[in-house]
Design an enzyme around this catalytic site. Structure first.
Site, PDB file in Angstrom:
ATOM      1  CB  SER A  29      -2.125  18.175  14.289  1.00 20.63           C
ATOM      2  OG  SER A  29      -3.348  19.077  14.583  1.00 20.63           O
ATOM      3  N   GLY A  88       5.227   2.236   7.774  1.00 20.70           N
ATOM      4  CA  GLY A  88       5.513   3.455   8.163  1.00 20.70           C
ATOM      5  C   GLY A  88       4.376   4.031   8.817  1.00 20.70           C
ATOM      6  N   GLY A 108      -4.877  24.001  12.470  1.00 15.15           N
ATOM      7  CA  GLY A 108      -6.192  23.698  11.629  1.00 15.15           C
ATOM      8  C   GLY A 108      -5.680  23.163  10.333  1.00 15.15           C
ATOM      9  CE  LYS A 118      -8.285   9.453   6.069  1.00 14.23           C
ATOM     10  NZ  LYS A 118      -6.882   9.882   6.210  1.00 14.23           N
ATOM     11  CG  HIS A 150     -26.768  10.279 -15.423  1.00 16.35           C
ATOM     12  ND1 HIS A 150     -26.389  11.650 -14.983  1.00 16.35           N
ATOM     13  CD2 HIS A 150     -27.857   9.909 -15.609  1.00 16.35           C
ATOM     14  CE1 HIS A 150     -27.645  11.880 -14.355  1.00 16.35           C
ATOM     15  NE2 HIS A 150     -28.490  10.879 -14.948  1.00 16.35           N
ATOM     16  CD  GLU A 152       9.926   0.921   9.580  1.00 16.15           C
ATOM     17  OE1 GLU A 152       9.846   1.436   8.459  1.00 16.15           O
ATOM     18  OE2 GLU A 152       9.745   1.114  10.782  1.00 16.15           O
TER      19      GLU A 152
HETATM   20  P1  NAI Z   1      -0.411  21.099   8.251  1.00 15.51           P
HETATM   21  O1  NAI Z   1       0.881  21.834   7.767  1.00 15.51           O
HETATM   22  O2  NAI Z   1      -1.283  20.572   7.270  1.00 15.51           O
HETATM   23  O3  NAI Z   1      -1.290  22.002   9.157  1.00 15.51           O
HETATM   24  C1  NAI Z   1      -0.417  22.568  10.173  1.00 15.51           C
HETATM   25  C2  NAI Z   1      -1.206  23.876  10.735  1.00 15.51           C
HETATM   26  O4  NAI Z   1      -0.805  24.261  11.854  1.00 15.51           O
HETATM   27  C3  NAI Z   1      -0.989  25.061   9.752  1.00 15.51           C
HETATM   28  O5  NAI Z   1      -2.296  25.517   9.370  1.00 15.51           O
HETATM   29  C4  NAI Z   1      -0.296  25.992  10.508  1.00 15.51           C
HETATM   30  O6  NAI Z   1      -0.707  27.401  10.285  1.00 15.51           O
HETATM   31  C5  NAI Z   1      -0.811  25.752  11.978  1.00 15.51           C
HETATM   32  N1  NAI Z   1       0.263  26.210  12.965  1.00 15.51           N
HETATM   33  C6  NAI Z   1       1.532  26.018  12.774  1.00 15.51           C
HETATM   34  N2  NAI Z   1       2.266  26.306  14.161  1.00 15.51           N
HETATM   35  C7  NAI Z   1       1.174  26.800  14.968  1.00 15.51           C
HETATM   36  C8  NAI Z   1       1.059  27.184  16.358  1.00 15.51           C
HETATM   37  N3  NAI Z   1       2.037  27.353  16.808  1.00 15.51           N
HETATM   38  N4  NAI Z   1      -0.075  27.428  16.702  1.00 15.51           N
HETATM   39  C9  NAI Z   1      -1.321  27.211  15.972  1.00 15.51           C
HETATM   40  N5  NAI Z   1      -1.340  26.882  14.674  1.00 15.51           N
HETATM   41  C10 NAI Z   1      -0.012  26.444  14.292  1.00 15.51           C
HETATM   42  O7  NAI Z   1       0.253  20.018   9.144  1.00 15.51           O
HETATM   43  P2  NAI Z   1      -0.511  18.738  10.055  1.00 15.51           P
HETATM   44  O8  NAI Z   1      -1.864  18.859   9.966  1.00 15.51           O
HETATM   45  O9  NAI Z   1       0.271  18.317  11.066  1.00 15.51           O
HETATM   46  O10 NAI Z   1      -0.064  17.251   8.933  1.00 15.51           O
HETATM   47  C11 NAI Z   1       1.317  17.161   8.758  1.00 15.51           C
HETATM   48  C12 NAI Z   1       1.493  16.498   7.349  1.00 15.51           C
HETATM   49  O11 NAI Z   1       0.917  15.303   7.250  1.00 15.51           O
HETATM   50  C13 NAI Z   1       0.957  17.438   6.179  1.00 15.51           C
HETATM   51  O12 NAI Z   1       2.141  17.684   5.442  1.00 15.51           O
HETATM   52  C14 NAI Z   1       0.085  16.645   5.383  1.00 15.51           C
HETATM   53  O13 NAI Z   1       0.325  16.600   4.034  1.00 15.51           O
HETATM   54  C15 NAI Z   1       0.263  15.278   5.954  1.00 15.51           C
HETATM   55  N6  NAI Z   1      -1.170  14.697   5.961  1.00 15.51           N
HETATM   56  C16 NAI Z   1      -1.886  14.261   5.044  1.00 15.51           C
HETATM   57  C17 NAI Z   1      -3.061  13.870   4.984  1.00 15.51           C
HETATM   58  C18 NAI Z   1      -3.950  13.804   3.783  1.00 15.51           C
HETATM   59  O14 NAI Z   1      -3.454  13.858   2.788  1.00 15.51           O
HETATM   60  N7  NAI Z   1      -5.360  13.483   3.939  1.00 15.51           N
HETATM   61  C19 NAI Z   1      -3.526  13.384   6.392  1.00 15.51           C
HETATM   62  C20 NAI Z   1      -2.776  13.748   7.631  1.00 15.51           C
HETATM   63  C21 NAI Z   1      -1.539  14.264   7.344  1.00 15.51           C
END
Ligand code: NAI
Length: 456
Positions: free
Chosen positions: A264, A37, A181, A48, A439, A31
């Site tokens: 993001s 990570g 978003g 969180k 419940h 690592e």
């Molecule tokens: P994401 O794939 O969830 O969302 C990215 C968003 O950005 C999509 O809605 C997409 O349409 C939009 N997008 C892409 N290019 C764009 C642009 N040029 N302009 C405007 N919008 C655009 O990816 P995110 O939020 O970056 O998260 C990454 C990864 O991390 C995900 O695969 C997720 O599974 C994981 N993650 C999971 C969490 C959880 O389980 N609670 C929390 C945080 C991350």
């Protein structure tokens, strides 16, 4: 020669190491940053911690609804960030202790694959060579940073942030723009909007929250808008300069001013610079290609977690690593992804498992859907003054087994594993109704929704 070398100490890597160590495989884990990570250091866990502070603050601000008056409530962002650090340090040292307990050798260096040797493979780290009979690649993912003009410069200058910097900002920005978003964007929008930022989310699709059930993502958007978050949907980012993002929406130009902006827009598997080419490990656009036992195209080389580019969820990575280690140990096991829950830790929380209506339609599955307001659960009403949410269940029309469960509302994240169990065990509506739910709990909404179906 080790039995197993693991590249990467995130959830995929450390869990594989723990299971392998306890199974008496001599294991070496590399690592280059902190154990745990991205998830533990700059993702799931620190976010969180921030979101919980926002929740406590929100309760203080709106306590009057519950007969509690808190005067002069304020959020001390620096203290929130400091607590986040403490939480992370505690858990990182916990992972270290687990590695020790499992007899795993941890090397805190960047490692890369050199090639094959007699009976196994060779890896190099800080000028030293290490050999093992098997390799497990768990190098994770990094933020996707497409070639939008000004993006690279903005990150270098510090006014554009990734998931790492947004968790450690020393002050709450007055105007926070969020590009994307999806899950990260929405979770950070929840914290910073509560902490006082004017948040604008720019999303290129016509909806937020990606593959989330569309009805739920629409409800979630409304909840955010109540908190003052602005959404620019179907909006494309054209270029970025300090203080303003140039966008295009419906063919018209649009400018979004900002003090800080979070990028993001998804993540990419870390497949470069680790020597995959020296073995000829097959990759595709998403990441390392594996079968459902997590075997790559090269014998005795496995890959799990984000580096496979499939689900990018820590809990999926855990299970993939268990499958990989079981395969190494000769125990029959395989990955099944149909009961893989996902959660967005917003307030209210979103949790889902299985097929959404959109996915069921795309797959041509004949389904029946029932939904109920969360207000049918007594505990929800007691604890959510004026609030609402939804539980939605999809059932196979012919076989009557549960295909998908989607929830918006408090505790959804803690409830959804039970729904995953129903899907994993292919329970029919009549089987699932026999489960005794405690419940009063919000989880009873699942039982209530199940009784909406006509099954006798
Ligand atoms: P994401 O794939 O969830 O969302 C990215 C968003 O950005 C999509 O809605 C997409 O349409 C939009 N997008 C892409 N290019 C764009 C642009 N040029 N302009 C405007 N919008 C655009 O990816 P995110 O939020 O970056 O998260 C990454 C990864 O991390 C995900 O695969 C997720 O599974 C994981 N993650 C999971 C969490 C959880 O389980 N609670 C929390 C945080 C991350």
């Amino acid at each position: 020669m080790y039995d197993l070398i693991i590249l990467g100490g995130g959830p995929a890597g450390y869990l594989a190491a723990e299971r392998a160590g306890h199974a008496k495989l001599s294991t070496c884990l590399f690592e280059m940053n902190a154990l745990g990570g991205v998830c533990l250091n700059e993702g799931c866990i620190p976010s969180k911690a921030l979101l919980y502070s926002a929740k406590v603050y929100d309760y203080a601000l709106h306590g009057e609804k519950y007969g509690v008056k808190a005067e002069n409530a304020s959020l001390d962002h620096k203290a929130v960030v400091a607590r986040r650090g403490k939480v992370v340090r505690t858990l990182v040292s916990g992972v270290g202790a687990k590695m020790k307990g499992a007899g795993v050798t941890v090397v805190k260096e960047r490692a890369s694959i050199v090639g094959r040797v007699e009976g196994g493979y060779e890896v190099e780290a800080a000028g030293q060579k290490y050999q093992a009979k098997r390799l497990l690649i768990a190098t994770g993912s990094s933020p996707s940073l497409p070639p939008i003009p000004g993006l690279k410069e903005g990150i270098e200058a510090g006014y554009l942030l990734t998931n790492r910097e947004v968790l450690t900002l020393d002050a709450v920005p007055e105007r926070l723009a969020i590009i994307g978003g999806g899950v990260i964007g929405l979770e950070m929008a929840a914290y910073y909007a509560t902490a006082g930022s004017k948040v604008t989310v720019i999303e290129m699709l016509d909806h937020i929250a990606g593959a989330t059930d569309r009805e739920i993502s629409t409800m979630l958007q409304k909840e955010y808008e109540k908190k003052g978050v602005t959404f620019l949907l179907s909006t494309k980012v054209v270029s970025i300069a300090e203080g303003k993002i140039a966008c295009e929406a419906g063919g018209k130009p649009l400018e979004v001013p900002f003090d800080k902006a979070l990028v993001s827009i998804g993540r990419r598997a870390n497949i470069k610079g680790i020597g995959l080419e020296n073995l000829g490990v097959v990759t595709d656009r998403a990441g390392i290609v594996t079968d459902n036992c997590m075997r790559t195209s090269v014998e005795n080389v496995y890959a799990t977690g984000d580096v496979t580019g499939r689900y990018m969820l820590a809990h999926t990575a855990y299970r993939e690593s268990e499958v990989a280690i079981n395969t190494i140990l000769g125990k029959a096991d395989r990955m099944r992804y149909n009961a893989n829950p996902s959660v967005i830790y917003t307030q209210p929380e979103v949790a889902s498992v299985g097929l959404s209506e959109e996915a069921a339609k795309d797959a041509g599955i004949d389904y029946e859907v029932k939904k109920l307001s969360m207000r049918y659960a007594g505990r929800f009403v007691a604890e959510n003054e004026g609030g609402d949410g939804i539980c939605k269940i999809l059932v196979d029309k012919k076989h009557r087994n549960i295909l998908g469960v989607h929830m918006l509302g408090s505790y959804s994240s803690e409830i959804i594993w039970g729904a995953a169990e129903m899907i994993e065990n292919e329970l029919r509506v009549t089987d699932a109704r026999e489960i005794i739910f405690p419940h009063p709990t919000v989880s009873e909404i699942i039982r209530e929704t199940l009784w909406e179906f006509d099954d006798k």
